[in-house]
Scaffold this active site. Structure first.
Site, mmCIF file in Angstrom:
data_model
loop_
_atom_site.group_PDB
_atom_site.id
_atom_site.type_symbol
_atom_site.label_atom_id
_atom_site.label_comp_id
_atom_site.label_asym_id
_atom_site.label_seq_id
_atom_site.Cartn_x
_atom_site.Cartn_y
_atom_site.Cartn_z
ATOM 1 N N THR A 1 1.059 -1.449 0.577
ATOM 2 C CA THR A 1 0.030 0.314 0.056
ATOM 3 C C THR A 1 1.147 1.115 0.249
ATOM 4 O O THR A 1 0.638 2.236 -0.687
ATOM 5 C CB THR A 1 -1.003 0.376 1.626
ATOM 6 O OG1 THR A 1 -1.875 -1.073 1.368
ATOM 7 C CG2 THR A 1 -1.543 1.533 1.356
ATOM 8 N N SER B 1 0.967 -7.323 -0.697
ATOM 9 C CA SER B 1 2.303 -8.593 -0.050
ATOM 10 C C SER B 1 1.214 -9.897 -0.533
ATOM 11 O O SER B 1 1.976 -11.044 0.081
ATOM 12 C CB SER B 1 1.859 -7.767 1.406
ATOM 13 O OG SER B 1 0.767 -7.792 1.856
ATOM 14 N N THR C 1 1.343 -4.536 3.692
ATOM 15 C CA THR C 1 1.492 -5.191 6.187
ATOM 16 C C THR C 1 0.055 -5.890 5.879
ATOM 17 O O THR C 1 0.496 -6.757 7.295
ATOM 18 C CB THR C 1 0.165 -3.804 6.233
ATOM 19 O OG1 THR C 1 -0.850 -3.719 5.112
ATOM 20 C CG2 THR C 1 0.957 -1.965 6.163
ATOM 21 N N ASP C 2 -0.433 -6.830 4.821
ATOM 22 C CA ASP C 2 -0.962 -7.813 4.889
ATOM 23 C C ASP C 2 -0.114 -9.314 5.561
ATOM 24 O O ASP C 2 -0.467 -10.178 6.449
ATOM 25 C CB ASP C 2 -1.598 -8.486 4.118
ATOM 26 C CG ASP C 2 -2.913 -7.680 3.470
ATOM 27 O OD1 ASP C 2 -3.215 -7.259 4.352
ATOM 28 O OD2 ASP C 2 -3.248 -7.948 2.247
#
Length: 318
Positions: A4, A48, A80-81
């Site tokens: 992101t 990710s 961030t995932d």
């Protein structure tokens, strides 16, 4: 690596990775005043969820090359995932004291209140801090510094999504200055081998009424399994024979699906309890959450570890 923090609106709606490392650096105010020599390079441009273990091997090699070339610290921008898996992978595969800091953003650069520049600035400050040396891989988000072993994404969209359940952050970034109270990293280093991309380690979450059939089928195609048990590391009694059968063929690590706390060892004694499962040969994950336990098990299997060494490694690292 993408994520992101590097996304812009795509042609079909939503945001997609597009910005390169140099563009991310250029968008961060205040870096020129730090007196640091900052170099930028791109390795991947991916959301990710699409990052695989082959990508992480390439990342670990790139980080080690930068450190060998004289880098004082390394910052990795990432979606961030799966940032927590990448952080623990780097913690296990990049030896030495140089800080390796992973960061990202919850809001894209074109969003109101985008957090990427602030997170990247804080991450660079931490990577350059003498106090961060020897702490292993770190995740810096929202001015908090988290250790790779315990950090988790605990919310789908909050700016304060990242937490270290049961332990809290290792420090904060206050007015741009890192304030760390870190614990030295666990001394363990494993090879970032290309073999990891060819192995299959399953993560099976136990649920009420589970009969173990999904686990049985996973055991037929997996080289190892992490079992995210109920509570302190429990499964339904009807599932026990399947668990024992699979653990007799491949390594099975017992973790907890709760999100916080350690798997227990000897509190409960009923069929399917932690004592029962450990007696049947499962490996104790300690405080490692299921996703992190999976990364450690995969790296150990890629390194040719047998059951005894796997058990010892989890006892040491947890």
């Amino acid at each position: 690596m993408g994520g992101t923090i590097a996304m812009v609106p795509g042609g079909r709606g939503g945001v997609v990775p597009a910005l390169d490392a140099g563009e991310l650096i250029a968008a961060v105010p205040g870096l020129a005043g730090l007196g640091l020599e900052i170099t930028a390079r791109g390795l991947r441009s991916l959301p990710s969820p699409s990052i695989g273990f082959g990508d992480l091997v390439a990342l670990a090699d790139a980080v080690k090359a930068e450190i060998a070339g004289g880098a004082r610290g390394v910052v990795v921008t990432h979606g961030t995932d799966t940032i927590e898996e990448t952080a623990i992978f780097l913690d296990l595969t990049v030896p030495g004291p140089a800080p390796v800091v992973v960061t990202g953003a919850m809001r894209a650069p074109t969003s109101a209140g985008a957090d990427g520049p602030a997170n990247l600035y804080a991450a660079i400050r931490v990577a350059a801090a003498e106090e961060a040396r020897g702490l292993g891989a770190l995740v810096v988000m929202s001015d908090e510094v988290h250790g790779a072993r315990f950090v988790r994404k605990g919310h789908t969209s909050s700016m304060a999504a990242f937490v270290s359940p049961g332990f809290g952050p290792l420090g904060l970034v206050v007015e741009g200055e890192p304030r760390l109270r870190g614990t030295p990293r666990v001394p363990m280093s494993l090879a970032a081998s290309d073999k990891v991309a060819g192995l299959r380690v399953g993560l099976i979450t136990v649920a009420l009424g589970d009969d173990g059939e999904i686990l049985r089928r996973a055991g037929e195609v997996c080289d190892g399994i992490v079992l995210a048990g109920l509570g302190a590391g429990h499964v339904p009694a009807d599932m026990v024979p399947v668990v024992a059968e699979v653990a007799g063929r491949v390594p099975v690590v017992l973790a907890s699906r709760t999100g916080s706390g350690s798997v227990l060892r000897q509190t409960y004694g009923y069929p399917g309890s932690e004592r029962d499962l450990l007696d049947r040969g499962l490996v104790h994950a300690g405080f490692l959450d299921p996703a992190k336990a999976r990364v450690l098990l995969l790296l150990l299997l890629a390194d040719g570890a047998d059951k005894e060494r796997i058990t010892a490694a989890f006892e040491h690292y947890r």
